[in-house]
Write a protein that holds these residues in place. Structure first.
Motif, short mmCIF file in Angstrom:
data_model
loop_
_atom_site.label_atom_id
_atom_site.label_comp_id
_atom_site.label_asym_id
_atom_site.label_seq_id
_atom_site.Cartn_x
_atom_site.Cartn_y
_atom_site.Cartn_z
N ASP A 1 1.32 6.92 13.92
CA ASP A 1 1.79 6.17 12.76
C ASP A 1 3.02 6.88 12.19
OD1 ASP A 1 -0.24 4.41 13.03
OD2 ASP A 1 -1.38 5.06 11.28
N THR B 1 8.78 -5.16 -0.36
CA THR B 1 8.35 -3.76 -0.25
C THR B 1 8.81 -2.97 -1.46
OG1 THR B 1 8.54 -3.95 2.15
CG2 THR B 1 8.37 -1.74 1.24
N LYS C 1 6.47 -3.65 -4.31
CA LYS C 1 5.16 -3.04 -4.07
C LYS C 1 5.20 -1.53 -4.34
CE LYS C 1 2.27 -6.22 -2.43
NZ LYS C 1 0.90 -6.43 -2.98
N PRO D 1 -3.32 2.77 -5.13
CA PRO D 1 -2.88 2.54 -3.75
C PRO D 1 -2.77 1.06 -3.44
CG PRO D 1 -4.68 4.13 -3.83
CD PRO D 1 -4.59 3.53 -5.19
N ASP D 2 -1.93 0.75 -2.46
CA ASP D 2 -1.77 -0.64 -2.03
C ASP D 2 -1.57 -0.66 -0.52
OD1 ASP D 2 -1.63 -3.34 -2.12
OD2 ASP D 2 0.22 -3.47 -3.28
N HIS D 3 -2.03 -1.77 0.08
CA HIS D 3 -1.91 -1.96 1.52
C HIS D 3 -1.39 -3.37 1.76
CE1 HIS D 3 -4.54 1.54 1.50
NE2 HIS D 3 -5.39 0.86 0.74
N GLU E 1 1.21 -6.05 4.57
CA GLU E 1 1.97 -6.26 5.80
C GLU E 1 3.29 -6.93 5.44
OE1 GLU E 1 -0.50 -8.52 8.40
OE2 GLU E 1 -1.98 -6.91 8.67
N LYS F 1 2.53 -2.66 9.16
CA LYS F 1 1.37 -2.54 8.28
C LYS F 1 1.59 -1.29 7.45
CE LYS F 1 -2.94 -3.09 6.77
NZ LYS F 1 -3.41 -4.25 6.01
N HIS G 1 0.68 1.36 4.20
CA HIS G 1 -0.31 1.92 3.27
C HIS G 1 0.45 2.85 2.34
CE1 HIS G 1 -3.76 0.57 5.76
NE2 HIS G 1 -2.90 0.76 6.75
N TYR H 1 0.35 5.29 -1.03
CA TYR H 1 -0.58 6.05 -1.87
C TYR H 1 0.20 6.84 -2.91
CZ TYR H 1 -3.72 5.13 2.06
OH TYR H 1 -4.46 4.52 3.05
N VAL I 1 3.65 7.31 2.21
CA VAL I 1 3.67 6.01 2.89
C VAL I 1 3.35 6.19 4.37
CG1 VAL I 1 5.03 3.97 3.45
CG2 VAL I 1 5.39 5.14 1.25
N TYR J 1 2.93 3.80 7.85
CA TYR J 1 3.16 2.44 8.35
C TYR J 1 3.17 2.48 9.87
CZ TYR J 1 8.11 3.78 8.92
OH TYR J 1 9.29 4.40 9.30
#
Length: 729
Positions: A284, A329, A332, A342-344, A346, A357, A359, A361, A369, A371
């Motif tokens: 990742d 993005t 977000k 936190p947020d997740h 796509e 994708k 994530h 935090y 981050v 992704y």
């Protein structure tokens, strides 16, 4: 009486009233005694030798939520029945006071108060002869005190943490059960032992120093950690919070097992080092920014996707470096940074032409981050969605019923066809057990399940259950397939087999009728001719004078030949190609009206009523003789099924493009076995029946392009003859 007064004075002193001198009391006895008695904080009652109340004060009455006036003349144990009566009797006998502490008592008439606890004293007051004149009963409610002590004791016993009481030398005075649960020692193993004897050698000096330093100032010790030896020889990390109490010479300690926390902290420290290594090795992409959006770390995977080196990115502002960042993005990330949640999500990264994708935090220093590239998955999801839509369309629009079930038989999904077949909604089916859908008494089920288990699929027939309890025969195909989570699921396709079975039964019946008709047409003349000759000679012999003694026998033989002839006539009526089968344009109502007198006459003999309802129907091509025979067979069957006083209803009507003749009786209905076989040649439920009546009716109906349906139940049976409009003139 003076002794009595002294006894009462003694009691009142215990109730916190003080009198300066006996003389003052005796001089003003009535007023002072009454004032002291009533104002005493102690509950006091004066009773006679039989324990009847003479007088109680306000405190006594208030303890039971009663009035003072309720007590005089009433016996103490009528109000408060208990085993204390033996004590009262002992006081009267011994003439000695008796004291009780924390004695439990439950009010029988007010058990909601629960168990109450009382300290009480019962003192005898003696007369001049030294006999008990009356009893002075004083008591104090100590329920709250006892309950508090019990609560502390329970807390001591149930605490998951160790509670330890020791003297200033470290000698153990008491421990709770948690000491055994955590360290393995029984209470008897540690009482009188020194706490320092169990401390790890490396922690002994700090432990003693902390303990000794706290005593002079009675300062609490908080969160002191050391290692303590368990009974099995192992050591556990304990965290001590202690308070020395100088007045008692004791130290009270609450001790928590923090072994797992210590180990976890050590692991966490190691893990942090490992994280740095992992971030570089993971597939990742990862990067971190500070609160000003400056990039503080980026792993090699992320740098490669961004098209730059790690050195080029670290220290640069994220938005300055990538001014064309996706607005979605951007929003977000700012939300995560602001709300610290936190947020997740796509998102399509147009700058690198990839689906990712993400994530995000929040951290105390900024934002972390993760992704990954999910472009391939997105393309596959699109294809899967198209496939699912095709399947859903097939599922919803299939004329066959379809069920998706779990291994236990519970329904996950059901299409409209199966819902209509079973008379239930999809929600109802999903909430039902399989035994409410499938007739488990069907003997074909075990074999079908065995075959499906071996082959993974099966085709067979079984019975399902309609919501109203009706059993429905169906054809089904079932196949196992793996679900998304690996669980084995089942797809079951169901087709209503009632029409096929009915058609097959009708074909079989027609085939039997055709066979019987052909047999009848082939042999009826060969049988009838010799029978006619025999009947003629029997008539001649019956007329001769010398045969008159045998006339009854001749009559019997002629009647039996006539009965055989009627059976042959029934056979002939089953033949399809009857020479006299001619059709004429006429109305079914007219045929019924001509036949009604005969039907009514038959009904009157049996004390049965006939009700007719003739609708407005068109003329049809009919053979009147055959239709008469059809109607008479149906009505006589109805008569035979009913009891006197009941009604037979004959009705004609139109439904859609069909003319309907219905004959309804009020009998007890037909069993499933009779219903299944009715119309089969030679099947009869009558002792003297031939089993040809309904077979003849079906044959006549067939020759008029009609069909016969039957509805039966406990309230009677109805025969419906449906004439197709193809027969209308």
């Amino acid at each position: 009486m003076e002794k009595t007064t002294e006894r009462l004075l003694e009691v009142l002193k215990k109730g916190r009233l003080y009198f300066y001198s006996m003389k003052e009391l005796l001089t003003n006895k009535p007023q002072i005694l009454e004032m002291a008695f009533n104002q005493s904080l102690s509950a006091i009652a004066i009773l006679d030798r039989e324990f009847n109340f003479i007088l109680v004060n306000e405190a006594y009455a208030r303890a039971d939520n009663r009035k003072v006036s309720e007590f005089p003349g009433r016996n103490h144990f009528d109000f408060y029945p208990s085993d204390a009566k033996a004590i009262f009797e002992q006081v009267v006998q011994t003439k000695e006071p008796y004291q009780v502490f924390a004695r439990p008592f439950v009010y029988e008439y007010n058990q909601k108060r629960g168990v109450t606890y009382w300290d009480w004293t019962l003192s005898p007051a003696l007369d001049n002869d030294g006999e008990v004149e009356f009893l002075i009963f004083s008591l104090s409610n100590v329920t709250d005190k006892i309950n508090n002590e019990l609560q502390l004791k329970r807390l001591f016993e149930i605490s998951h943490d160790i509670i330890c009481i020791s003297d200033f030398e470290g000698c153990v005075r008491s421990v709770n059960p948690a000491f055994r649960n955590i360290l393995g020692y029984e209470k008897k193993d540690v009482l009188g032992k020194n706490l320092f004897d169990f401390v790890h050698a490396e922690d002994l000096e700090p432990t003693k120093a902390t303990h000794v330093n706290a005593i002079p100032s009675a300062s609490p010790v908080k969160n002191f950690k050391n290692r303590y030896r368990c009974k099995d020889g192992s050591y556990k990390w304990l965290e001590w919070s202690s308070v020395p109490v100088s007045q008692e010479g004791l130290t009270y300690s609450v001790v928590r097992d923090v072994t797992e926390k210590i180990i976890a902290d050590e692991k966490l420290s190691n893990a942090r080092q490992q994280i740095a290594n992992i971030l570089e090795s993971i597939t990742d992409a990862f990067y971190a920014v500070d609160n000003d959006w400056n990039i503080t770390y980026v792993n090699e995977t992320s740098a490669e996707i961004m098209g730059k080196t790690q050195a080029e990115l670290i220290g640069e502002n994220l938005w300055d470096t990538f001014p064309n960042y996706n607005p979605f993005t951007y929003e977000k990330f700012h939300k995560v940074m602001k709300e610290r949640i936190p947020d997740h999500f796509e998102v399509f990264a147009s700058s690198v032409n990839l689906w990712t994708k993400v994530h995000a935090y929040p951290s105390k220093d900024g934002l972390a981050v993760f992704y990954r590239d999910i472009t391939t998955r997105k393309e596959n999801e699109k294809k899967l969605l198209e496939s699912e839509m095709r399947f859903r369309s097939l599922f919803e629009n299939s004329v066959d019923g379809i069920l998706l079930t779990k291994p236990d038989g519970s329904v996950l999904a059901a299409n409209s066809a199966i819902c209509n077949l079973l008379g239930r909604t999809e929600k109802e089916l999903c909430n039902l057990e399989s035994c409410s859908i499938v007739d488990l008494t069907d003997p074909r089920i075990p074999q079908a399940l065995k075959e499906r288990k071996i082959k993974g699929k099966v085709k067979s027939e079984l019975n399902v259950i309609h919501k109203d309890g009706t059993i429905i025969p169906v054809e089904f195909a079932s196949q196992l397939f793996p679900g998304a989570d690996g669980e084995t699921l089942t797809c079951v396709m169901v087709r209503d087999a009632r029409e096929r079975i009915k058609t097959q039964q009708e074909m079989n019946r027609l085939e039997r009728l055709n066979l019987v008709g052909q047999m009848a047409a082939g042999i009826s003349h060969e049988i009838r001719n010799p029978m006619t000759s025999v009947r003629g000679f029997l008539q001649i012999l019956r007329g001769k004078a010398e045969c008159q003694d045998y006339k009854d026998y001749f009559n019997l033989m002629i009647n039996e030949l006539d009965r055989a002839n009627s059976i042959i006539a029934g056979f002939l009526s089953l033949a399809k190609n009857k020479k006299n089968h001619t059709l004429e344009k006429q109305n079914l109502n007219t045929v019924l009206e001509k036949l009604l007198p005969l039907i009514t006459a038959d009904a009157m003999k049996l004390d049965i009523f006939v009700n007719t309802k003739f609708g407005n129907i068109p003329d049809m091509l009919l053979n009147e003789e055959e239709i008469r025979q059809l109607i008479l067979n149906l009505t006589r069957n109805g008569f035979e099924a009913m009891s006197p006083g009941q009604t037979l209803t004959i009705k004609t009507s139109m439904e859609r493009q069909d003319v309907i003749l219905s004959v309804q009786d009020q009998g007890v209905g037909m069993s499933s076995e009779v219903l299944e076989n009715i119309g089969t040649p030679f099947f009869t439920t009558k002792a003297d029946g031939t089993g040809l009546g309904m077979a003849v009716c079906h044959s006549i109906a067939e020759q008029h392009n009609a069909k016969i349906d039957i509805e039966t139940g406990s309230s009677g049976t109805t025969f419906f003859v449906w004439f197709k409009l193809g027969s209308v003139g």
